[in-house]
Motif scaffolding. Structure first.
Motif, short mmCIF file in Angstrom:
data_model
loop_
_atom_site.label_atom_id
_atom_site.label_comp_id
_atom_site.label_asym_id
_atom_site.label_seq_id
_atom_site.Cartn_x
_atom_site.Cartn_y
_atom_site.Cartn_z
N GLY A 22 0.81 -1.22 0.00
CA GLY A 22 0.00 0.00 0.00
C GLY A 22 0.84 1.27 0.00
N LEU A 23 1.87 1.31 0.84
CA LEU A 23 2.74 2.48 0.91
C LEU A 23 3.52 2.63 -0.39
CD1 LEU A 23 3.47 4.78 2.82
CD2 LEU A 23 5.25 3.32 3.78
N GLY A 24 3.97 1.51 -0.94
CA GLY A 24 4.68 1.54 -2.21
C GLY A 24 3.81 2.07 -3.33
N LEU A 25 2.55 1.63 -3.37
CA LEU A 25 1.62 2.15 -4.38
C LEU A 25 1.38 3.64 -4.18
CD1 LEU A 25 -1.02 -0.75 -4.52
CD2 LEU A 25 0.54 -0.05 -6.36
N TYR A 26 1.17 4.06 -2.94
CA TYR A 26 0.95 5.48 -2.65
C TYR A 26 2.14 6.31 -3.13
CZ TYR A 26 0.67 9.72 0.24
OH TYR A 26 0.65 11.02 0.68
N TRP A 27 3.34 5.89 -2.78
CA TRP A 27 4.53 6.63 -3.19
C TRP A 27 4.70 6.61 -4.71
CZ3 TRP A 27 8.39 4.68 1.08
CH2 TRP A 27 8.12 5.34 2.29
N LEU A 28 4.41 5.46 -5.33
CA LEU A 28 4.49 5.37 -6.78
C LEU A 28 3.55 6.37 -7.44
CD1 LEU A 28 5.39 3.96 -9.44
CD2 LEU A 28 3.46 2.39 -9.07
N PHE A 29 2.32 6.44 -6.95
CA PHE A 29 1.36 7.37 -7.54
C PHE A 29 1.75 8.83 -7.30
CE2 PHE A 29 -1.56 3.61 -7.07
CZ PHE A 29 -1.43 3.24 -8.41
N LEU A 30 2.39 9.12 -6.17
CA LEU A 30 2.93 10.47 -5.96
C LEU A 30 4.02 10.77 -6.99
CD1 LEU A 30 3.30 10.83 -2.07
CD2 LEU A 30 1.57 11.89 -3.54
N LEU A 31 4.91 9.79 -7.19
CA LEU A 31 5.98 9.97 -8.18
C LEU A 31 5.43 10.14 -9.59
CD1 LEU A 31 8.62 7.37 -6.94
CD2 LEU A 31 8.85 9.86 -6.97
N LEU A 34 0.36 12.21 -9.10
CA LEU A 34 -0.91 12.40 -8.39
C LEU A 34 -0.65 13.20 -7.11
CD1 LEU A 34 -2.66 8.91 -8.63
CD2 LEU A 34 -3.17 10.97 -9.93
N THR A 35 -1.64 13.93 -6.67
CA THR A 35 -1.56 14.62 -5.39
C THR A 35 -1.86 13.59 -4.29
OG1 THR A 35 -3.85 15.32 -5.56
CG2 THR A 35 -2.17 16.85 -6.39
N PRO A 36 -1.58 13.91 -3.03
CA PRO A 36 -1.71 12.91 -1.96
C PRO A 36 -3.08 12.23 -1.85
CG PRO A 36 -0.40 14.72 -1.16
CD PRO A 36 -0.92 15.14 -2.51
N GLN A 37 -4.18 12.97 -1.89
CA GLN A 37 -5.49 12.34 -1.69
C GLN A 37 -5.85 11.36 -2.80
OE1 GLN A 37 -7.21 12.32 1.11
NE2 GLN A 37 -5.90 13.80 2.13
N LEU A 78 -11.63 2.85 7.38
CA LEU A 78 -10.19 3.07 7.54
C LEU A 78 -9.68 4.14 6.58
CD1 LEU A 78 -9.03 -0.63 7.86
CD2 LEU A 78 -8.91 1.11 9.65
N TYR A 79 -10.15 4.08 5.34
CA TYR A 79 -9.74 5.08 4.36
C TYR A 79 -10.14 6.49 4.83
CZ TYR A 79 -9.55 8.11 0.38
OH TYR A 79 -9.29 9.19 -0.43
N GLY A 80 -11.38 6.63 5.29
CA GLY A 80 -11.84 7.94 5.76
C GLY A 80 -10.99 8.47 6.90
N LEU A 81 -10.71 7.62 7.89
CA LEU A 81 -9.85 8.02 9.00
C LEU A 81 -8.46 8.39 8.52
CD1 LEU A 81 -10.85 5.33 11.65
CD2 LEU A 81 -11.38 7.78 11.73
N ASN A 82 -7.92 7.58 7.62
CA ASN A 82 -6.59 7.83 7.10
C ASN A 82 -6.55 9.13 6.31
OD1 ASN A 82 -4.16 7.66 5.46
ND2 ASN A 82 -4.04 5.55 6.07
N ALA A 83 -7.55 9.34 5.44
CA ALA A 83 -7.58 10.54 4.60
C ALA A 83 -7.67 11.81 5.45
CB ALA A 83 -8.74 10.47 3.61
N LEU A 84 -8.53 11.79 6.47
CA LEU A 84 -8.65 12.96 7.35
C LEU A 84 -7.35 13.21 8.12
CD1 LEU A 84 -12.26 12.42 8.74
CD2 LEU A 84 -11.51 14.19 7.13
N SER A 85 -6.75 12.15 8.61
CA SER A 85 -5.50 12.28 9.36
C SER A 85 -4.37 12.77 8.45
CB SER A 85 -5.12 10.95 9.99
OG SER A 85 -6.12 10.52 10.88
N LEU A 86 -4.33 12.24 7.22
CA LEU A 86 -3.32 12.66 6.26
C LEU A 86 -3.46 14.14 5.96
CD1 LEU A 86 -1.02 11.81 4.30
CD2 LEU A 86 -2.81 11.37 2.61
N ALA A 96 4.16 15.01 2.48
CA ALA A 96 3.21 13.98 2.06
C ALA A 96 3.75 12.57 2.27
CB ALA A 96 2.81 14.18 0.60
N TYR A 97 5.03 12.34 1.99
CA TYR A 97 5.61 11.01 2.17
C TYR A 97 5.68 10.65 3.66
CZ TYR A 97 7.08 11.27 -2.73
OH TYR A 97 7.10 11.38 -4.10
N ALA A 98 6.21 11.56 4.44
CA ALA A 98 6.37 11.31 5.88
C ALA A 98 5.02 11.21 6.57
CB ALA A 98 7.20 12.42 6.52
N ALA A 99 4.05 12.01 6.13
CA ALA A 99 2.74 12.01 6.79
C ALA A 99 2.11 10.62 6.72
CB ALA A 99 1.83 13.05 6.14
N GLN A 100 2.13 10.00 5.55
CA GLN A 100 1.53 8.66 5.44
C GLN A 100 2.34 7.64 6.22
OE1 GLN A 100 -1.49 8.02 4.34
NE2 GLN A 100 -1.24 5.91 4.98
#
Length: 132
Positions: A22-31, A34-37, A78-86, A96-100
């Motif tokens: 999941g983190l790898g996919l998130y970072w890949l999409f940032l690279l 895509l914006t964080p959300q 979980l997504y909602g909690l994560n998105a709000l916290s992010l 953005a990288y450190a936050a997640q």
């Protein structure tokens, strides 16, 4: 070691793999620009089936897809909690990288409670035998 404690250890081990995916996919999409959300949304969407299969089979010993819909509902929470916290961490100045990365452990603890309930029908560490 009690069943819940064994499951928790297995959950953590499987969680390392699932988190890396999941983190790898998130970072890949940032690279990829895509914006964080949106990056978080796409990573969650792609990871949910993989995570269901690994949690159901490797951690909770359940098979089939009969609990996939409630599992997806738990993941949406979980997504909602994560998105709000992010959003809050980024707004406070965390990158953005450190936050997640910061959110990994708290989200894992919440995920264990929700996913345990979805896949076993009870909350973990309550002392109640399964099926009650």
């Amino acid at each position: 070691m009690s069943g819940d404690r064994v499951r928790f250890v297995k959950f953590l081990a499987v969680g390392v793999l699932n988190t890396a995916v999941g983190l790898g996919l998130y970072w890949l999409f940032l690279l990829l620009g895509l914006t964080p959300q949106p990056a978080l949304a796409v990573a969650f969407a792609l990871g949910v089936l993989w995570n269901y299969l690994t949690h159901a089979r490797l951690v909770f010993g359940t098979g089939g897809l009969s609990r996939l819909a409630p599992y997806i509902a738990a993941y949406l929470v979980l997504y909602g909690l994560n998105a709000l916290s992010l959003r809050a961490l980024i707004a406070s100045g965390v990158g953005a990288y450190a936050a997640q990365a910061i959110l990994v452990l708290p989200m894992a603890a919440i995920a264990f409670v929700l996913i345990s309930y979805v896949l076993t029908g009870r909350l973990p560490l309550t002392g109640a035998p399964e099926g009650e």
